[in-house]
Write an enzyme that holds these catalytic residues in place. Structure first.
Site, mmCIF file in Angstrom:
data_model
loop_
_atom_site.group_PDB
_atom_site.id
_atom_site.type_symbol
_atom_site.label_atom_id
_atom_site.label_comp_id
_atom_site.label_asym_id
_atom_site.label_seq_id
_atom_site.Cartn_x
_atom_site.Cartn_y
_atom_site.Cartn_z
ATOM 1 N N GLY A 309 -8.888 -0.612 0.244
ATOM 2 C CA GLY A 309 -7.977 -1.266 -0.698
ATOM 3 C C GLY A 309 -7.167 -2.357 -0.030
ATOM 4 O O GLY A 309 -7.651 -3.072 0.851
ATOM 5 N N SER A 310 -5.904 -2.471 -0.426
ATOM 6 C CA SER A 310 -5.082 -3.616 -0.024
ATOM 7 C C SER A 310 -4.749 -3.663 1.458
ATOM 8 O O SER A 310 -4.354 -4.712 1.968
ATOM 9 C CB SER A 310 -3.788 -3.646 -0.846
ATOM 10 O OG SER A 310 -4.084 -3.871 -2.205
#
Length: 729
Positions: A309-310
């Site tokens: 993810g981020s």
């Protein structure tokens, strides 16, 4: 004299021929046995006369980096039997079964064998061993054996692993370094007769075992403790399926801590710590049990992949800065969505777009469209070159078994949409170990270090046999880019989505991550992997911490709220433990740091006067002199302060406690003996001198005993005998 008949002669001739043939046959047979088969019979005789008792080697100790024992081998007794020497199998089986709580019928079958040795019971305690000796059973004896023991239970279980009943490593360090840890077994060989008695003039040979080497880990037991505690709490608070954490020394690649919960106890590796799973295991067949056990022992930090993810946006940002397609101040506009090859990709806050923002602000905001724009600028080829340079296209080769590599598209299959989703950490799966190694490289002036978990191998004399040096694999980005990235990461914590990891006095950098979880090849609705990666201090990083919360079902699924506080807890305790001093800003000092106060002079004042002066200086006080409780508060207030600690002029934080020693009434005809237990020599001397009592001491440290006892009434000048002991005593 009559001559023998022809028939008699024939019989004599027959007997002679037969006897000659028989003797000749025996000579041939004897020669055959002695010459042709002599060696075989010799070996068989030796085997029957020789008792060969195996002496297991002592498995090496596993230490943490500071010499704390994490895995040891404890000496126990093992019961052996030689069936050929047992005269009464039934009685022997009955006695052993009763002492050792074994199945008598099964034991009988084992003892009825006509060859070899039988291991009756392994690792029995001293009481049972004593009972076996007292039973004095023929053909049964005890031999020393070593059992693997993990003093802290499930502490660092995925790192340490465990061993089989035969002391062979099955997981973790126990498996990876098995050939060094296990050593070489010895043997005790002696010749015995059919009754088991040692033969006269026989040669007894004892070949001592060669103990295994000791393994010193890079793990710090204290930091591992901080990490395990934080992970355990996070698992419960977030009602998560699993929580994982790694702490890495940014500059060396040393793993200082690694934890995943739920885990297992290597002392009982086949018994799950989860009671429900333990009950379910009882109903499983052997194949299902094996699958469950291997799943329980699997180290998810190196054996499993996940979509980062981020947190992966830090990689994309570093590439953009290094390739000069952007600067921290470059401006980008996000409308909340971006169209890529006909597909709309949304920002997490598409309903309230971030609008115009700098690259630094985009990282703070974790705005997906900006990272899609960056990836479009530097392209697929450059992206994959850096993925390779950061180590995502291969395993990290950390010294733990079964490491898995990343899962990503073949470069030739990557189109605009695939590149876009990979830019913000989706459509690519990596191991936690790969990610923290890459982010540590970003923080470490761009230098990618080889992660390691073993520091050195040492023998039983403490001599280092092999040392594993720090290894720099390559420089991935420039020092300038690294400095810019550290500033951006720090801004995420100080101004952006990572505020949950803020620690007063320390410059912490980090990045949050929240990714939808993939199950059976598709994104599962409502299931997320929340994560946070942090570095500290951001200006000169020492530690990197990655925390992953798998399927949080509590108050939030965001990495900032679930994983961020866990990173903060681990970093805060670890930085203070490593004696990395906080550097407070002016604002932090005003809020958090207590000012130093100069202790005023209050000696020769009454307690009432001294308390007023101390209160005005924002200091607390405690009166140490014993008084008759019937005298009341007024008399204590009028008591004269004759000494104090700390002394006047010393600098102490505000609200510190100042000890006041007051003078006893000299006109009193009797004195009540105060309770001195737990006080120091200095305190006792001051108290007794103020009461007009004399002191006789023995020992050092804190008071453990006194004579006369507390509350005894004595005359002034009485000698009080005090025995001091150190805390360790």
């Amino acid at each position: 004299m009559s001559q023998p008949s022809i028939s008699s002669k024939k019989r004599l001739l027959f007997i002679f021929v037969v006897s000659t043939l028989a003797i000749f046959s025996l000579i041939i047979r004897l020669g055959w046995i002695q010459i042709v088969e002599g060696e075989w019979y010799k070996e068989k005789a030796n085997a029957q006369q020789t008792r060969d008792i195996p002496i297991p080697a002592k498995r090496g100790i596993i230490y943490d980096r500071n010499g704390k024992e994490l895995a040891i081998s404890a000496s126990n007794s093992t019961v052996w039997a030689k069936p050929k020497e047992i005269k009464n199998v039934e009685e022997t089986a009955e006695s052993l079964a009763e002492i050792l709580d074994l199945d008598e019928e099964e034991l009988k079958k084992d003892l009825q064998k006509s060859y070899g040795l039988v291991r009756v019971a392994r690792w029995i305690d001293d009481d049972l061993a004593s009972k076996v000796r007292q039973a004095n059973l023929k053909g049964v004896w005890l031999a020393e054996d070593n059992k693997r023991h993990y003093p802290f239970g499930n502490f660092a279980s995925f790192i340490l692993g465990h061993t089989s009943d035969d002391n062979e490593g099955l997981a973790g360090i126990e498996l990876e370094y098995n050939k060094y840890l296990k050593g070489y077994p010895g043997r005790w060989i002696k010749n015995t007769d059919g009754a088991g008695r040692q033969l006269a003039f026989s040669t007894e040979r004892y070949h001592p075992p060669e103990n295994g080497l000791n393994v010193v880990l890079t793990i710090d037991e204290v930091i591992q403790h901080f990490t395990e505690k934080a992970v355990e709490n996070a698992l419960e608070i977030n009602d998560a399926t699993r929580v994982k954490a790694i702490v890495m020394d940014v500059k060396t690649g040393d793993i200082l801590a690694m934890s995943a919960k739920p885990d297992y106890d290597p002392n009982n590796p086949r018994t799950p710590l989860d009671e429900e799973l333990a009950k379910a295991l009882e109903e499983m067949d052997n194949e299902e049990k094996l699958k469950t056990w291997f799943g329980m022992w699997r180290n998810p930090i190196i054996n499993d992949t996940y979509e980062p993810g981020s947190t992966f946006k830090l990689i994309t940002t570093a590439i953009a800065l290094e390739e000069a397609v952007s600067t921290p101040e470059s401006r980008y506009y996000s409308s909340g969505t971006i169209n890529v090859a006909g597909r709309t990709i949304k920002c997490w806050r598409h309903y309230n777009p971030h609008g115009d923002q700098s690259l630094t602000e985009a990282v703070q905001n974790s705005c997906n469209p900006v990272f899609v724009m960056l990836a479009e600028k530097f392209g697929v080829g450059t992206f994959y070159n850096y993925l390779d340079a950061f180590g995502f296209t291969s395993i990290t080769d950390i010294d733990l078994p079964g490491e898995t590599g990343s899962i990503m598209y073949n470069e030739s299959l990557v189109g605009p949409v695939e590149l876009a989703t990979m830019s913000f950490g989706q459509s690519i799966s990596v191991t936690p170990m790969q990610l923290i190694t890459a982010i540590s490289a970003i923080a470490n002036d761009g230098n990618l270090m080889q992660p390691k978990i073993v520091k050195e191998l040492v023998d039983n004399d403490g001599k280092v046999v092999q040392r594993f040096e720090n290894t720099m694999i390559r420089q991935v980005i420039s020092k300038k880019t690294s400095e810019e990235m550290r500033e951006i990461m720090e801004s995420v914590v100080s101004e952006g989505s990572g505020k949950a990891a803020y620690i007063p006095g320390y410059r912490v950098g980090g990045k949050t991550g929240t990714a939808q979880k993939v199950k059976d090849g598709v994104y599962a609705q409502g299931l997320y992997v929340a994560s946070f990666i942090g570095i500290a201090p951001a200006d000169d990083p020492e530690l990197a911490v990655l925390v992953i919360v798998d399927e949080p079902k509590g108050f939030s699924t965001f990495g900032s709220l679930t994983a961020g506080p866990v990173v903060k807890e681990i970093l805060e305790e670890s930085l203070r433990y490593l004696d990395i001093k906080p550097k407070y800003t002016a604002e932090e000092e005003e809020k958090l740091v207590k000012a130093d106060i100069v202790v005023p002079e209050v000696r020769q004042m009454t307690v009432k006067e001294a308390s007023k002066v101390l209160n005005e200086s924002k200091l607390l006080y405690n009166v140490e002199t014993e008084h008759d409780h019937d005298h009341g508060d007024h008399e204590e207030d009028d008591a004269i302060v004759v000494d104090m600690f700390p002394k006047p002029g010393a600098s102490v934080p505000e609200n510190s406690i100042i000890l006041l020693y007051t003078k006893h009434d000299e006109n009193a005809s009797t004195v009540k003996v105060p309770d001195l237990k737990g006080k120091t020599i200095r305190e006792v001397n001051n108290i007794l001198s103020n009461l007009g009592l004399r002191l006789k001491i023995s020992g050092s440290g804190l008071v453990a005993k006194q004579q006369p006892e507390a509350d005894s009434v004595v005359e002034p000048g009485t000698v009080i005998s005090v025995e001091f002991m150190t805390n360790s005593q």
